[in-house]
Scaffold this active site. Sequence first.
Site, PDB file in Angstrom:
ATOM      1  NE  ARG A 189     -18.436  28.311   7.198  1.00  0.00           N
ATOM      2  CZ  ARG A 189     -19.440  27.507   6.867  1.00  0.00           C
ATOM      3  NH1 ARG A 189     -20.018  26.735   7.766  1.00  0.00           N
ATOM      4  NH2 ARG A 189     -19.893  27.479   5.627  1.00  0.00           N
ATOM      5  CG  ASN A 247     -20.012  31.424   7.997  1.00  0.00           C
ATOM      6  OD1 ASN A 247     -18.821  31.695   8.074  1.00  0.00           O
ATOM      7  ND2 ASN A 247     -20.552  30.965   6.885  1.00  0.00           N
TER       8      ASN A 247
END
EC number: 3.6.1.7
Length: 91
Positions: A21, A39
């Site tokens: 990320r 996520n």
Amino acid sequence: MSESDTRKWLISGRVQGVFFRESTRRQAEPLGLSGHALNLPDGRVEVVATGPATALDELERWLHDGPEAARVDSVARAEAPAAVSRGFSTG
């Protein structure tokens, strides 16, 4: 000003717990993209980004590899929202 587009990708593989990320944010911001990398409970990462098509294409190419510790098995485009807010978030 160039026209903006929004795209959404679902990335599968070893993509959680490998800095995916944050690495996505570091790729997206210099390209002038806004959006997020999140996520998902099923182990995938969702990336949504808004910006110029050429920048989105570049981010999509990068998503197929991801950061060094990741193993990307697939990058699937999904239906995207109309637009996202400014900035790029990872949570």
